[in-house]
Write a protein that holds these residues in place. Structure first.
Motif, mmCIF file in Angstrom:
data_model
loop_
_atom_site.group_PDB
_atom_site.id
_atom_site.type_symbol
_atom_site.label_atom_id
_atom_site.label_comp_id
_atom_site.label_asym_id
_atom_site.label_seq_id
_atom_site.Cartn_x
_atom_site.Cartn_y
_atom_site.Cartn_z
ATOM 1 N N ASN A 11 4.942 -18.549 2.710
ATOM 2 C CA ASN A 11 5.392 -17.348 1.675
ATOM 3 C C ASN A 11 4.166 -17.324 0.672
ATOM 4 N N TYR A 12 3.666 -18.454 0.194
ATOM 5 C CA TYR A 12 2.793 -18.317 -0.974
ATOM 6 C C TYR A 12 1.268 -17.771 -0.193
ATOM 7 N N ALA A 13 1.102 -18.362 0.924
ATOM 8 C CA ALA A 13 -0.195 -17.845 1.435
ATOM 9 C C ALA A 13 -0.004 -16.501 1.759
ATOM 10 N N VAL A 14 1.215 -15.914 2.368
ATOM 11 C CA VAL A 14 1.409 -14.423 2.619
ATOM 12 C C VAL A 14 1.087 -13.777 1.261
ATOM 13 N N ILE A 15 1.617 -14.130 0.213
ATOM 14 C CA ILE A 15 1.717 -13.555 -0.985
ATOM 15 C C ILE A 15 0.317 -13.572 -1.534
ATOM 16 N N ALA A 16 -0.563 -14.466 -1.334
ATOM 17 C CA ALA A 16 -1.894 -14.690 -1.698
ATOM 18 C C ALA A 16 -2.706 -13.457 -1.025
ATOM 19 N N ILE A 17 -2.481 -13.663 0.116
ATOM 20 C CA ILE A 17 -3.381 -12.618 1.137
ATOM 21 C C ILE A 17 -3.033 -11.188 0.868
ATOM 22 N N LEU A 18 -1.821 -10.929 0.439
ATOM 23 C CA LEU A 18 -1.308 -9.484 0.284
ATOM 24 C C LEU A 18 -1.994 -9.119 -1.022
ATOM 25 N N LEU A 19 -1.890 -9.966 -2.286
ATOM 26 C CA LEU A 19 -2.510 -9.868 -3.312
ATOM 27 C C LEU A 19 -4.161 -9.441 -3.422
ATOM 28 N N ILE A 20 -4.871 -10.401 -2.401
ATOM 29 C CA ILE A 20 -6.237 -10.099 -2.153
ATOM 30 C C ILE A 20 -6.360 -8.766 -1.423
ATOM 31 N N ALA A 21 -5.601 -8.484 -0.484
ATOM 32 C CA ALA A 21 -5.535 -7.078 0.174
ATOM 33 C C ALA A 21 -5.335 -5.981 -0.839
ATOM 34 N N LEU A 22 -4.371 -6.109 -1.463
ATOM 35 C CA LEU A 22 -3.984 -4.972 -2.556
ATOM 36 C C LEU A 22 -5.173 -4.912 -3.634
ATOM 37 N N ILE A 23 -5.817 -5.500 -4.015
ATOM 38 C CA ILE A 23 -7.088 -5.617 -4.903
ATOM 39 C C ILE A 23 -8.042 -5.050 -4.011
ATOM 40 N N VAL A 24 -8.373 -5.348 -2.884
ATOM 41 C CA VAL A 24 -9.583 -4.736 -2.145
ATOM 42 C C VAL A 24 -9.008 -3.308 -2.030
ATOM 43 N N THR A 25 -7.747 -2.959 -1.402
ATOM 44 C CA THR A 25 -7.561 -1.542 -1.188
ATOM 45 C C THR A 25 -7.588 -0.806 -2.642
ATOM 46 N N LEU A 26 -7.314 -1.222 -3.531
ATOM 47 C CA LEU A 26 -7.215 -0.507 -4.992
ATOM 48 C C LEU A 26 -8.783 -0.247 -5.421
ATOM 49 N N VAL A 27 -9.702 -1.323 -5.043
ATOM 50 C CA VAL A 27 -11.198 -0.814 -5.502
ATOM 51 C C VAL A 27 -11.596 -0.073 -4.519
ATOM 52 N N VAL A 28 -11.444 -0.079 -3.224
ATOM 53 C CA VAL A 28 -11.749 0.881 -2.374
ATOM 54 C C VAL A 28 -11.264 2.227 -2.608
ATOM 55 N N TYR A 29 -10.094 2.266 -2.931
ATOM 56 C CA TYR A 29 -9.282 3.655 -3.223
ATOM 57 C C TYR A 29 -10.032 4.277 -4.717
ATOM 58 N N SER A 30 -10.261 3.358 -5.493
ATOM 59 C CA SER A 30 -11.283 3.854 -6.876
ATOM 60 C C SER A 30 -12.500 4.411 -6.716
#
Length: 138
Positions: A11-30
């Motif tokens: 669960n911690y690994a999935v949460i970390a991967i999702l946080l990284i993916a979220l940050i990347v998509t927010l940067v690309v979206y901006s």
């Protein structure tokens, strides 16, 4: 215990991967505000992140409850040993949590535990187990 530890790490690994993916998509979206697919993708990541965070919180609460119940077993074993003039090592139980119906073994006899509703006293009732080939784990 190992299974719970693996689930927490997963669960911690999935949460970390999702946080990284979220940050990347927010940067690309901006950078590309006209392409709403990145916004939609970040919303999906947020929802999945909330789901796994909820799972982790539930697992932590379950672990805390199990640890609390397990900590109640030690005083119970001490009380049984004291009441029957035994050493603590001579009292064996079939569960790590103190619940109604636990089987206690001492002096080569088995007893079923009947707990009071508030858990402050117990009675032992003679029980007979079906399988006498029991492996004792210390």
């Amino acid at each position: 215990m190992n299974h719970q530890h693996f689930n927490s790490l997963f669960n911690y690994a999935v949460i970390a991967i999702l946080l990284i993916a979220l940050i990347v998509t927010l940067v690309v979206y901006s950078r590309h505000r006209l392409q709403i697919r990145y916004r939609d993708l970040s919303m999906i990541f947020v929802l999945i992140l909330l789901f796994f965070t909820g799972l982790q919180i539930t697992n932590m609460e379950k672990s805390a409850t199990t640890a609390n119940q397990s900590s109640q077993m030690v005083p119970f074993i001490h009380a049984v040993a004291k009441d029957h003039h035994l050493k603590n090592s001579q009292v064996m139980v079939n569960s790590t949590t103190l619940t109604d119906g636990v089987i206690v073994r001492f002096n080569k006899e088995d007893y079923r535990v009947n707990m009071s509703p508030n858990g402050d006293n117990y009675t032992l009732e003679r029980a007979h187990v079906v399988n006498h080939q029991v492996h004792v784990q210390r």
